[in-house]
Design an enzyme around this catalytic site. Structure first.
Site, PDB file in Angstrom:
ATOM      1  N   LYS A 119       3.935  -0.751 -14.312  1.00  0.00           N
ATOM      2  CA  LYS A 119       5.239  -1.433 -14.316  1.00  0.00           C
ATOM      3  C   LYS A 119       5.348  -2.262 -15.584  1.00  0.00           C
ATOM      4  CE  LYS A 119       6.417  -3.956 -10.575  1.00  0.00           C
ATOM      5  NZ  LYS A 119       7.432  -3.488  -9.637  1.00  0.00           N
TER       6      LYS A 119
ATOM      7  N   ASP B  99       1.363  -1.258 -10.266  1.00  0.00           N
ATOM      8  CA  ASP B  99       2.731  -1.686  -9.923  1.00  0.00           C
ATOM      9  C   ASP B  99       2.772  -3.212  -9.836  1.00  0.00           C
ATOM     10  OD1 ASP B  99       5.386  -1.396  -9.154  1.00  0.00           O
ATOM     11  OD2 ASP B  99       4.917  -1.151  -7.036  1.00  0.00           O
TER      12      ASP B  99
ATOM     13  N   GLY C  57       0.771  -1.243   0.000  1.00  0.00           N
ATOM     14  CA  GLY C  57       0.000   0.000   0.000  1.00  0.00           C
ATOM     15  C   GLY C  57       0.802   1.293   0.000  1.00  0.00           C
TER      16      GLY C  57
ATOM     17  N   ASP D  44      -8.477 -10.273  -8.047  1.00  0.00           N
ATOM     18  CA  ASP D  44      -7.509 -10.475  -9.117  1.00  0.00           C
ATOM     19  C   ASP D  44      -7.882  -9.542 -10.273  1.00  0.00           C
ATOM     20  OD1 ASP D  44      -6.123 -11.404 -11.313  1.00  0.00           O
ATOM     21  OD2 ASP D  44      -6.425 -13.523 -10.835  1.00  0.00           O
TER      22      ASP D  44
HETATM   23  C1  LIG Z   1       5.385  -4.895  -6.140  1.00  0.00           C
HETATM   24  S1  LIG Z   1       3.919  -5.259  -5.259  1.00  0.00           S
HETATM   25  C2  LIG Z   1       3.076  -3.718  -5.281  1.00  0.00           C
HETATM   26  C3  LIG Z   1       3.637  -2.726  -4.306  1.00  0.00           C
HETATM   27  C4  LIG Z   1       2.753  -1.515  -4.131  1.00  0.00           C
HETATM   28  N1  LIG Z   1       2.757  -0.670  -5.302  1.00  0.00           N
HETATM   29  C5  LIG Z   1       3.193  -0.683  -2.952  1.00  0.00           C
HETATM   30  O1  LIG Z   1       3.707   0.402  -3.181  1.00  0.00           O
HETATM   31  O2  LIG Z   1       3.012  -1.102  -1.822  1.00  0.00           O
HETATM   32  C6  LIG Z   1       3.052  -6.188  -6.463  1.00  0.00           C
HETATM   33  C7  LIG Z   1       1.652  -6.571  -6.050  1.00  0.00           C
HETATM   34  O3  LIG Z   1       0.988  -7.086  -7.199  1.00  0.00           O
HETATM   35  C8  LIG Z   1      -0.044  -7.919  -6.708  1.00  0.00           C
HETATM   36  N2  LIG Z   1      -0.609  -8.721  -7.795  1.00  0.00           N
HETATM   37  C9  LIG Z   1       0.033  -9.605  -8.592  1.00  0.00           C
HETATM   38  N3  LIG Z   1      -0.828 -10.150  -9.459  1.00  0.00           N
HETATM   39  C10 LIG Z   1      -2.055  -9.601  -9.217  1.00  0.00           C
HETATM   40  C11 LIG Z   1      -3.344  -9.770  -9.793  1.00  0.00           C
HETATM   41  N4  LIG Z   1      -3.545 -10.619 -10.791  1.00  0.00           N
HETATM   42  N5  LIG Z   1      -4.380  -9.055  -9.296  1.00  0.00           N
HETATM   43  C12 LIG Z   1      -4.173  -8.197  -8.264  1.00  0.00           C
HETATM   44  N6  LIG Z   1      -2.968  -7.993  -7.682  1.00  0.00           N
HETATM   45  C13 LIG Z   1      -1.914  -8.680  -8.152  1.00  0.00           C
HETATM   46  C14 LIG Z   1       0.680  -8.726  -5.648  1.00  0.00           C
HETATM   47  O4  LIG Z   1      -0.254  -9.303  -4.758  1.00  0.00           O
HETATM   48  C15 LIG Z   1       1.577  -7.659  -4.994  1.00  0.00           C
HETATM   49  O5  LIG Z   1       0.971  -7.162  -3.840  1.00  0.00           O
END
Ligand SMILES: C[S@@+](CC[C@H](N)C(=O)[O-])C[C@H]1O[C@@H](n2cnc3c(N)ncnc32)[C@H](O)[C@@H]1O
Length: 324
Positions: free
Chosen positions: A156, A116, A53, A91
């Site tokens: 990203k 991200d 977050g 998702d």
């Molecule tokens: C690098 S982290 C994000 C960090 C966030 N921007 C922050 O600043 O705290 C990547 C996130 O992508 C989420 N993620 C990956 N695939 C996803 C999907 N299909 N749907 C939703 N979230 C997803 C993961 O659960 C993870 O929390």
């Protein structure tokens, strides 16, 4: 992760702790904003793949001026609540999640959509890049439903072999597409951010969740395309040049031969579940299902159970967070 490990001494990791950000990723969004003024005039924003977050923290402070805006944050994982941020757990590649997000913006579109998202990397580069591209396209599809004309999309991107295909898809919808690498993004990572400004879909384009832009053939080597079909977008390194380099770490200062002395960050982890976990420990209730909601964050789920519980219970161990 030991206290002397490189990740623990990472400059942005420590800065994030000191400044109360949930993850070091906050600096990536702040540095992108420095370069592109992403938050200017933004009242409504969507943060896709938001956990734990830190981007939502930034958005909730910057959007609409002191929290008067609307931020909708979405992730597969639950995240600790943030004031002024509406959270959806789901998702983003699923129709039901997309619909839930879109309904928040019916009649009042968003100015900014950020994503991200990163899949759990397998180490097989082609697979990882493909999965990342699918996430980006799912985010783009949601953006086409919620963005206002002229709005901005930041996602990203992995600068892999077929990235030019993604650029060409993004260019269909935005008047400007750039690839940006904030200083806080590790040099060793192929991660960068597509910064797409001026949402301007082709005439007659009707956003359609049943055709989610995911059905492209990846058989062609898109890097072989030339002429107008080959899209090369400008690359921008952003963030103050005097800002910390992302690969910089605090030194261990062992020159004098003395033992390494650990200095804790000035601020403990945000909303640590320790107190609740300690209470449960006292009551002999160590079962994971009894731990509070925020304990279900990434690394805890991935760790072997005894270690996960140890991590939660020992205030000296700070690894119950995601290192992004
Ligand atoms: C690098 S982290 C994000 C960090 C966030 N921007 C922050 O600043 O705290 C990547 C996130 O992508 C989420 N993620 C990956 N695939 C996803 C999907 N299909 N749907 C939703 N979230 C997803 C993961 O659960 C993870 O929390």
């Amino acid at each position: 992760m030991g206290r002397t490990s490189k990740d623990k001494r990472d400059v942005y990791y420590r800065l994030a702790k000191e400044n109360g950000w949930r993850a070091r990723s906050a600096f990536k969004l702040l540095q992108l904003d420095e370069e592109f003024q992403l938050f200017k005039g933004v009242k409504r924003a969507v943060d896709l793949c938001a956990a734990p977050g830190s981007w939502s923290q930034v958005l909730s402070q910057k959007v609409g001026g002191q929290g008067s805006g609307q931020v909708v944050a979405v992730d597969l994982q639950a995240m600790a609540p943030l004031p002024g941020v509406i959270q959806i757990q789901g998702d983003i590649t699923q129709l039901s999640t997309a619909k839930e997000i879109i309904q928040h913006f019916e009649g009042c579109p968003a100015d900014l959509v950020v994503c991200d998202g990163a899949p759990d990397v397998t180490g097989l580069h082609d697979v990882d890049e493909y999965m990342q591209a699918q996430l980006l396209l799912a985010a783009l599809n949601i953006a086409t439903h919620v963005l206002k004309l002229g709005g901005c999309f930041v996602a990203k991107i992995f600068r892999g072999r077929d990235v030019t295909l993604l650029y060409s898809q993004l260019r269909i919808f935005f008047s400007s597409v750039l690839c940006a690498k904030p200083k806080s993004s590790r040099n060793s990572s192929i991660e960068a951010f597509a910064v797409c400004q001026g949402y301007d879909p082709p005439e007659g384009f009707i956003p359609d969740l049943t055709r989610p832009l995911l059905n492209h053939s990846y058989d062609t080597d898109f890097n072989q395309l030339d002429g107008p079909t080959r899209v090369i977008v400008p690359f921008v390194a952003c963030g103050d040049l005097s800002a910390y380099d992302s690969d910089r770490t605090y030194s261990l200062d062992l020159d004098g031969g003395s033992e390494y002395k650990y200095t804790p960050p000035t601020q403990p982890p945000i909303a640590p579940p320790y107190q609740e976990a300690c209470r449960l420990k006292k009551n002999g209730q160590l079962a994971k299902e009894l731990l509070p909601q925020e304990c279900s964050i990434n690394s805890v789920d991935k760790l072997p159970q005894p270690l996960a519980i140890h991590t939660l219970l020992d205030p000296k161990v700070e690894d119950n967070e995601i290192h992004c």
